[in-house]
Design a protein around this motif. Sequence first.
Motif, PDB file in Angstrom:
ATOM      1  N   LEU A   1      -4.941  -0.958  14.239  1.00 58.79           N
ATOM      2  CA  LEU A   1      -4.757  -0.585  12.838  1.00 58.79           C
ATOM      3  C   LEU A   1      -3.471   0.164  12.629  1.00 58.79           C
ATOM      4  CD1 LEU A   1      -5.312   2.680  12.415  1.00 58.79           C
ATOM      5  CD2 LEU A   1      -7.664   1.990  12.607  1.00 58.79           C
ATOM      6  N   LEU A   2      -3.132   0.312  11.361  1.00 58.59           N
ATOM      7  CA  LEU A   2      -1.999   1.109  10.929  1.00 58.59           C
ATOM      8  C   LEU A   2      -2.524   2.061   9.858  1.00 58.59           C
ATOM      9  CD1 LEU A   2       1.571   0.324  10.642  1.00 58.59           C
ATOM     10  CD2 LEU A   2       0.518   1.083   8.530  1.00 58.59           C
ATOM     11  N   ARG A   3      -2.146   3.332   9.952  1.00 62.99           N
ATOM     12  CA  ARG A   3      -2.612   4.347   9.002  1.00 62.99           C
ATOM     13  C   ARG A   3      -1.428   4.868   8.209  1.00 62.99           C
ATOM     14  NH1 ARG A   3      -7.234   8.053   8.779  1.00 62.99           N
ATOM     15  NH2 ARG A   3      -6.605   9.996   7.795  1.00 62.99           N
ATOM     16  N   ILE A   4      -1.598   4.917   6.897  1.00 66.27           N
ATOM     17  CA  ILE A   4      -0.595   5.442   5.974  1.00 66.27           C
ATOM     18  C   ILE A   4      -1.172   6.703   5.349  1.00 66.27           C
ATOM     19  CG2 ILE A   4       0.690   5.004   3.844  1.00 66.27           C
ATOM     20  CD1 ILE A   4       0.165   1.939   4.534  1.00 66.27           C
TER      21      ILE A   4
ATOM     22  N   VAL B   1       0.836  -1.204   0.000  1.00 63.30           N
ATOM     23  CA  VAL B   1       0.000   0.000   0.000  1.00 63.30           C
ATOM     24  C   VAL B   1       0.873   1.257   0.000  1.00 63.30           C
ATOM     25  CG1 VAL B   1      -1.699   1.332   1.340  1.00 63.30           C
ATOM     26  CG2 VAL B   1      -2.030  -1.134   0.983  1.00 63.30           C
ATOM     27  N   VAL B   2       1.948   1.270   0.772  1.00 64.63           N
ATOM     28  CA  VAL B   2       2.874   2.404   0.743  1.00 64.63           C
ATOM     29  C   VAL B   2       3.388   2.602  -0.682  1.00 64.63           C
ATOM     30  CG1 VAL B   2       5.176   3.186   1.459  1.00 64.63           C
ATOM     31  CG2 VAL B   2       3.565   2.313   3.165  1.00 64.63           C
ATOM     32  N   SER B   3       3.822   1.525  -1.317  1.00 64.57           N
ATOM     33  CA  SER B   3       4.331   1.614  -2.695  1.00 64.57           C
ATOM     34  C   SER B   3       3.281   2.158  -3.647  1.00 64.57           C
ATOM     35  CB  SER B   3       4.791   0.241  -3.182  1.00 64.57           C
ATOM     36  OG  SER B   3       5.889  -0.202  -2.448  1.00 64.57           O
ATOM     37  N   GLU B   4       2.067   1.657  -3.539  1.00 66.48           N
ATOM     38  CA  GLU B   4       0.999   2.086  -4.453  1.00 66.48           C
ATOM     39  C   GLU B   4       0.649   3.559  -4.258  1.00 66.48           C
ATOM     40  OE1 GLU B   4      -0.151   0.563  -7.018  1.00 66.48           O
ATOM     41  OE2 GLU B   4       0.786  -1.352  -6.627  1.00 66.48           O
ATOM     42  N   LEU B   5       0.530   4.008  -3.009  1.00 69.93           N
ATOM     43  CA  LEU B   5       0.166   5.409  -2.766  1.00 69.93           C
ATOM     44  C   LEU B   5       1.277   6.366  -3.193  1.00 69.93           C
ATOM     45  CD1 LEU B   5      -1.689   5.227   0.676  1.00 69.93           C
ATOM     46  CD2 LEU B   5      -2.679   5.300  -1.627  1.00 69.93           C
ATOM     47  N   VAL B   6       2.526   6.011  -2.921  1.00 67.23           N
ATOM     48  CA  VAL B   6       3.637   6.875  -3.322  1.00 67.23           C
ATOM     49  C   VAL B   6       3.795   6.872  -4.841  1.00 67.23           C
ATOM     50  CG1 VAL B   6       6.143   7.223  -3.150  1.00 67.23           C
ATOM     51  CG2 VAL B   6       4.815   6.685  -1.097  1.00 67.23           C
ATOM     52  N   THR B   7       3.660   5.703  -5.468  1.00 66.65           N
ATOM     53  CA  THR B   7       3.727   5.631  -6.931  1.00 66.65           C
ATOM     54  C   THR B   7       2.621   6.462  -7.563  1.00 66.65           C
ATOM     55  OG1 THR B   7       4.771   3.463  -6.896  1.00 66.65           O
ATOM     56  CG2 THR B   7       3.621   4.077  -8.926  1.00 66.65           C
TER      57      THR B   7
ATOM     58  N   GLU C   1       4.975  14.892  -1.150  1.00 72.76           N
ATOM     59  CA  GLU C   1       5.660  15.811  -0.251  1.00 72.76           C
ATOM     60  C   GLU C   1       6.184  15.055   0.965  1.00 72.76           C
ATOM     61  OE1 GLU C   1       5.975  19.421  -0.484  1.00 72.76           O
ATOM     62  OE2 GLU C   1       5.577  18.884  -2.558  1.00 72.76           O
ATOM     63  N   GLU C   2       5.324  14.194   1.531  1.00 71.99           N
ATOM     64  CA  GLU C   2       5.735  13.412   2.683  1.00 71.99           C
ATOM     65  C   GLU C   2       4.853  12.185   2.851  1.00 71.99           C
ATOM     66  OE1 GLU C   2       5.609  16.111   6.030  1.00 71.99           O
ATOM     67  OE2 GLU C   2       3.551  15.568   6.478  1.00 71.99           O
ATOM     68  N   VAL C   3       5.378  11.244   3.632  1.00 75.15           N
ATOM     69  CA  VAL C   3       4.659  10.026   3.999  1.00 75.15           C
ATOM     70  C   VAL C   3       4.612   9.991   5.515  1.00 75.15           C
ATOM     71  CG1 VAL C   3       4.717   7.491   3.996  1.00 75.15           C
ATOM     72  CG2 VAL C   3       5.426   8.754   1.971  1.00 75.15           C
ATOM     73  N   ARG C   4       3.439   9.691   6.048  1.00 74.39           N
ATOM     74  CA  ARG C   4       3.272   9.502   7.487  1.00 74.39           C
ATOM     75  C   ARG C   4       2.721   8.105   7.726  1.00 74.39           C
ATOM     76  NH1 ARG C   4       1.841  14.365   6.322  1.00 74.39           N
ATOM     77  NH2 ARG C   4      -0.361  13.898   6.092  1.00 74.39           N
ATOM     78  N   ILE C   5       3.248   7.447   8.733  1.00 71.93           N
ATOM     79  CA  ILE C   5       2.760   6.125   9.121  1.00 71.93           C
ATOM     80  C   ILE C   5       2.490   6.183  10.620  1.00 71.93           C
ATOM     81  CG2 ILE C   5       3.289   3.668   9.296  1.00 71.93           C
ATOM     82  CD1 ILE C   5       5.167   4.020   6.929  1.00 71.93           C
ATOM     83  N   GLY C   6       1.290   5.791  10.989  1.00 67.31           N
ATOM     84  CA  GLY C   6       0.927   5.790  12.399  1.00 67.31           C
ATOM     85  C   GLY C   6       0.313   4.458  12.777  1.00 67.31           C
ATOM     86  N   ARG C   7       0.532   4.055  14.015  1.00 65.21           N
ATOM     87  CA  ARG C   7      -0.047   2.799  14.473  1.00 65.21           C
ATOM     88  C   ARG C   7      -0.931   3.027  15.674  1.00 65.21           C
ATOM     89  NH1 ARG C   7       1.461   0.169  19.002  1.00 65.21           N
ATOM     90  NH2 ARG C   7       3.280   0.978  20.076  1.00 65.21           N
ATOM     91  N   GLY C   8      -2.018   2.289  15.698  1.00 71.61           N
ATOM     92  CA  GLY C   8      -2.882   2.205  16.857  1.00 71.61           C
ATOM     93  C   GLY C   8      -2.805   0.787  17.379  1.00 71.61           C
ATOM     94  N   THR C   9      -3.699   0.413  18.248  1.00 72.58           N
ATOM     95  CA  THR C   9      -3.672  -0.951  18.772  1.00 72.58           C
ATOM     96  C   THR C   9      -4.257  -1.944  17.777  1.00 72.58           C
ATOM     97  OG1 THR C   9      -5.776  -0.576  19.896  1.00 72.58           O
ATOM     98  CG2 THR C   9      -3.762  -0.238  21.178  1.00 72.58           C
TER      99      THR C   9
END
Length: 146
Positions: A80-83, A54-60, A70-78
């Motif tokens: 889920l993970l948000r990109i 998913v990171v590859s697809e969104l950045v591509t 401009e930037e990529v943010r990755i966050g984790r919860g208990t």
Amino acid sequence: MSEPLLQVRTLHLAGAPGVVARAREFARAALHDWDWLPATTEEQRAAAEDVLLVVSELVTNACLHAGGPEEVRIGRGTKLLRIEVSDRAQGVPALQTTRAAGKPGGHGMFIVQRLCLDWGVLRDAGAPPGTGAKTVWAELAAPTQD
């Protein structure tokens, strides 16, 4: 967002070379630090591979249609993970309904939709007029812990 994020990491990519590879390595490092990698079960391995794809697809997608991220943010919860991938273009990603069978391209957002719990686009309300500043986000389920 369905739950608060416990940790968030940001990678600035504006004008950088090799942004897809950089973003994948950034995501891989976060997954290691958050104990998603090395995976000990098939479910954990599949979840980590889904995040990297998913990171590859969104950045591509940002490279092909938005002049680059401009930037990529990755966050984790208990649970889920948000990109998030931010760019400055007007266009909004959409599922292409007309794709040539057997030809590359046009499948990225279908992949994102298939792998993610949800995805969407947030416009930057504070952006200067005439710019298309936006963030494309996607959320994936965290693998169950043993």
